[in-house]
Design a protein around this motif. Structure first.
Motif, PDB file in Angstrom:
ATOM      1  N   CYS A   1      -5.705  -1.078   9.241  1.00  0.00           N
ATOM      2  CA  CYS A   1      -5.785   0.382   9.303  1.00  0.00           C
ATOM      3  C   CYS A   1      -4.769   0.947  10.284  1.00  0.00           C
ATOM      4  O   CYS A   1      -4.765   0.574  11.460  1.00  0.00           O
ATOM      5  N   GLY A   2      -3.929   1.856   9.772  1.00  0.00           N
ATOM      6  CA  GLY A   2      -3.092   2.676  10.635  1.00  0.00           C
ATOM      7  C   GLY A   2      -3.720   4.062  10.669  1.00  0.00           C
ATOM      8  O   GLY A   2      -4.361   4.455  11.631  1.00  0.00           O
ATOM      9  N   THR A   3      -3.578   4.772   9.547  1.00  0.00           N
ATOM     10  CA  THR A   3      -4.255   6.065   9.430  1.00  0.00           C
ATOM     11  C   THR A   3      -5.658   5.920   8.857  1.00  0.00           C
ATOM     12  O   THR A   3      -6.497   6.783   9.067  1.00  0.00           O
ATOM     13  N   GLY A   4      -5.893   4.864   8.055  1.00  0.00           N
ATOM     14  CA  GLY A   4      -7.182   4.686   7.369  1.00  0.00           C
ATOM     15  C   GLY A   4      -7.163   5.133   5.916  1.00  0.00           C
ATOM     16  O   GLY A   4      -8.160   4.979   5.202  1.00  0.00           O
ATOM     17  N   THR A   5      -6.031   5.658   5.454  1.00  0.00           N
ATOM     18  CA  THR A   5      -5.960   6.180   4.078  1.00  0.00           C
ATOM     19  C   THR A   5      -6.207   5.079   3.040  1.00  0.00           C
ATOM     20  O   THR A   5      -6.939   5.277   2.067  1.00  0.00           O
ATOM     21  N   THR A   6      -5.597   3.915   3.271  1.00  0.00           N
ATOM     22  CA  THR A   6      -5.759   2.804   2.330  1.00  0.00           C
ATOM     23  C   THR A   6      -7.214   2.358   2.280  1.00  0.00           C
ATOM     24  O   THR A   6      -7.788   2.168   1.201  1.00  0.00           O
ATOM     25  N   MET A   7      -7.828   2.218   3.451  1.00  0.00           N
ATOM     26  CA  MET A   7      -9.223   1.802   3.510  1.00  0.00           C
ATOM     27  C   MET A   7     -10.119   2.832   2.815  1.00  0.00           C
ATOM     28  O   MET A   7     -11.059   2.470   2.101  1.00  0.00           O
TER      29      MET A   7
ATOM     30  N   ASN B   1       0.824  -1.208   0.000  1.00  0.00           N
ATOM     31  CA  ASN B   1       0.000   0.000   0.000  1.00  0.00           C
ATOM     32  C   ASN B   1       0.857   1.256   0.000  1.00  0.00           C
ATOM     33  O   ASN B   1       0.422   2.302  -0.452  1.00  0.00           O
ATOM     34  N   LYS B   2       2.104   1.162   0.470  1.00  0.00           N
ATOM     35  CA  LYS B   2       2.953   2.349   0.482  1.00  0.00           C
ATOM     36  C   LYS B   2       3.339   2.750  -0.944  1.00  0.00           C
ATOM     37  O   LYS B   2       3.518   3.918  -1.241  1.00  0.00           O
ATOM     38  N   TRP B   3       3.439   1.778  -1.809  1.00  0.00           N
ATOM     39  CA  TRP B   3       3.690   2.082  -3.214  1.00  0.00           C
ATOM     40  C   TRP B   3       2.541   2.928  -3.768  1.00  0.00           C
ATOM     41  O   TRP B   3       2.746   3.970  -4.400  1.00  0.00           O
TER      42      TRP B   3
ATOM     43  N   HIS C   1      -3.469  -7.977   1.323  1.00  0.00           N
ATOM     44  CA  HIS C   1      -2.131  -8.063   1.930  1.00  0.00           C
ATOM     45  C   HIS C   1      -1.370  -6.798   1.573  1.00  0.00           C
ATOM     46  O   HIS C   1      -0.930  -6.622   0.445  1.00  0.00           O
ATOM     47  N   THR C   2      -1.244  -5.913   2.558  1.00  0.00           N
ATOM     48  CA  THR C   2      -0.658  -4.596   2.303  1.00  0.00           C
ATOM     49  C   THR C   2       0.866  -4.595   2.389  1.00  0.00           C
ATOM     50  O   THR C   2       1.490  -3.532   2.313  1.00  0.00           O
ATOM     51  N   GLY C   3       1.475  -5.760   2.540  1.00  0.00           N
ATOM     52  CA  GLY C   3       2.942  -5.832   2.510  1.00  0.00           C
ATOM     53  C   GLY C   3       3.558  -5.660   3.885  1.00  0.00           C
ATOM     54  O   GLY C   3       3.097  -6.247   4.863  1.00  0.00           O
TER      55      GLY C   3
ATOM     56  N   SER D   1       9.836   2.223  10.019  1.00  0.00           N
ATOM     57  CA  SER D   1       8.735   2.668   9.165  1.00  0.00           C
ATOM     58  C   SER D   1       8.711   2.020   7.781  1.00  0.00           C
ATOM     59  O   SER D   1       9.666   2.142   6.996  1.00  0.00           O
ATOM     60  N   ASN D   2       7.585   1.367   7.458  1.00  0.00           N
ATOM     61  CA  ASN D   2       7.402   0.840   6.101  1.00  0.00           C
ATOM     62  C   ASN D   2       7.333   1.980   5.087  1.00  0.00           C
ATOM     63  O   ASN D   2       7.766   1.842   3.942  1.00  0.00           O
ATOM     64  N   HIS D   3       6.772   3.091   5.524  1.00  0.00           N
ATOM     65  CA  HIS D   3       6.605   4.239   4.627  1.00  0.00           C
ATOM     66  C   HIS D   3       7.959   4.827   4.225  1.00  0.00           C
ATOM     67  O   HIS D   3       8.217   5.047   3.036  1.00  0.00           O
TER      68      HIS D   3
HETATM   69  C1  LIG Z   1       1.130   1.518   6.549  1.00  0.00           C
HETATM   70  C2  LIG Z   1       0.556   0.165   6.485  1.00  0.00           C
HETATM   71  C3  LIG Z   1      -0.823  -0.066   6.686  1.00  0.00           C
HETATM   72  C4  LIG Z   1      -1.777   1.002   7.112  1.00  0.00           C
HETATM   73  O1  LIG Z   1      -2.176   1.854   6.088  1.00  0.00           O
HETATM   74  P1  LIG Z   1      -3.064   3.130   6.398  1.00  0.00           P
HETATM   75  O2  LIG Z   1      -3.386   3.653   5.062  1.00  0.00           O
HETATM   76  O3  LIG Z   1      -2.201   4.087   7.180  1.00  0.00           O
HETATM   77  O4  LIG Z   1      -4.246   2.743   7.193  1.00  0.00           O
HETATM   78  C5  LIG Z   1      -1.290  -1.367   6.540  1.00  0.00           C
HETATM   79  N1  LIG Z   1      -0.459  -2.383   6.250  1.00  0.00           N
HETATM   80  C6  LIG Z   1       0.855  -2.204   6.070  1.00  0.00           C
HETATM   81  C7  LIG Z   1       1.704  -3.377   5.790  1.00  0.00           C
HETATM   82  C8  LIG Z   1       1.415  -0.928   6.173  1.00  0.00           C
HETATM   83  O5  LIG Z   1       2.736  -0.756   6.009  1.00  0.00           O
END
Ligand SMILES: *Cc1c(COP(=O)(O)O)cnc(C)c1O
Length: 313
Positions: free
Chosen positions: A185-191, A46-48, A299-301, A74-76
């Motif tokens: 969800c961390g920030t919720g941006t992806t969702m 999702n960071k991509w 799977h957001t990685g 940080s994954n970001h």
């Molecule tokens: C950052 C991250 C998330 C959370 O994404 P948000 O858009 O901040 O909610 C979920 N999964 C992985 C693996 C991440 O690195």
């Protein structure tokens, strides 16, 4: 994967895999995983997506440098450093805490991808969004396109809207029930990106990995209303599955992940995706998901975050 210097591109679609998981078989639940962990060997899924439109915005603003913020794992920042290297763009990472005498594997990767790292104390960190703090950074490193921590901005959101389309293309078209899509969800941006795009057949379940006040629901609502979107799907953020809080990884969760990985050969990260799969398992056990139900897990990685977690095999 090509790496054109001036055209930012989307990677090839990742597979949507129906998984062979004993719990899912036992309960008769159809379970797919969207393998965005496979987008790039060292760049979290999702960071991509969160970065891709920030690159164009940087260019449109006449800038050629990216600056962002994050912790030592940080994954970001990891994705930012890698993307910077791929596209030949300077990157600066502002890191919370002085790690320079004990670099984390994440920061070692960032440095070797050419990122310049600026360590700040906790009190400086709290000022990171202020004008004064940022102009001091620009004076020191040169003008840069600033991306908030976690890629949580409108470009990040618009990038995440691209995730839904290949899920829709790849899922069997004849499913006659609700599709329950699970995402961390961390920030919720992806969702927010998923909720903006998915049709009425979907129920999007966000699994918060953060303990405490729910700013996630509000963040998602704000992204949607700013973009003037009335979601067609249902959506809800769940708060029961943070397993103790952000980056907490108790033994019961490690045991669950080790079992899941040895059965399916799909690796999970300890901070985000482990908790989503754990929630799905609990939903099957407690009858919230029943025979014939459909589940898609994004799977957001984040697999780079496994390093240093000794309880994972
Ligand atoms: C950052 C991250 C998330 C959370 O994404 P948000 O858009 O901040 O909610 C979920 N999964 C992985 C693996 C991440 O690195």
């Amino acid at each position: 994967m090509p790496s054109p210097k001036d055209a930012f591109y989307l990677p090839d679609p990742t597979p949507l895999e129906k998984i062979d998981w004993s719990l899912a078989k036992q309960w008769g639940v159809n379970c797919w995983i969207k393998r965005d962990d496979l987008i790039h060997p060292s760049c979290s899924g999702n960071k991509w997506y969160k970065l891709i439109n920030n690159l164009s915005a940087m260019k449109n603003a006449g800038l050629q440098r990216l600056l962002s913020f994050g912790g030592g794992y940080s994954n970001h920042l990891h994705a930012l450093a890698l993307v910077g290297k791929l596209f030949d763009i300077e990157t600066i990472g502002v890191v919370r805490g002085d790690y320079h005498t004990h670099l984390t594997p994440t920061l070692v990767d960032c440095l070797s991808a050419g990122m310049r790292i600026h360590y700040v104390t906790k009190s400086e960190w709290s000022l990171r969004d202020s004008v004064d703090f940022q102009s001091a950074l620009h004076a020191r490193y040169g003008p840069a396109w600033v991306i908030p921590e976690g890629g949580n901005n409108s470009e990040g959101f618009s990038g995440c809207r691209l995730i839904a389309s290949s899920i829709l293309e790849q899922l069997p078209q004849n499913l006659n029930r609700t599709v329950n899509l699970f995402v961390a969800c961390g920030t919720g941006t992806t969702m927010a990106g998923l909720v903006a795009e998915l049709p009425a057949q979907f129920n999007v379940h966000g699994i918060s990995v953060v303990k405490g006040a729910d700013t996630i629901t509000q963040t998602i609502s704000e992204y949607l209303s700013k973009a003037n979107i009335q979601p067609r799907c249902r959506w809800h953020v769940h708060h029961e599955w943070h397993c103790g809080g952000y980056a907490k990884f108790p033994n019961y969760l490690a045991n669950f992940v080790n079992r899941f990985e040895s059965e399916t050969s799909i690796l999970l990260d300890p901070v985000y995706t482990a908790k989503v799969l754990f929630a799905i398992a609990q939903w099957m056990e407690n009858g919230s998901l029943v025979m014939g139900d459909h589940v898609v897990m994004l799977h957001t990685g984040g697999l780079q975050g496994r390093r240093g977690v000794t309880s994972l095999q």
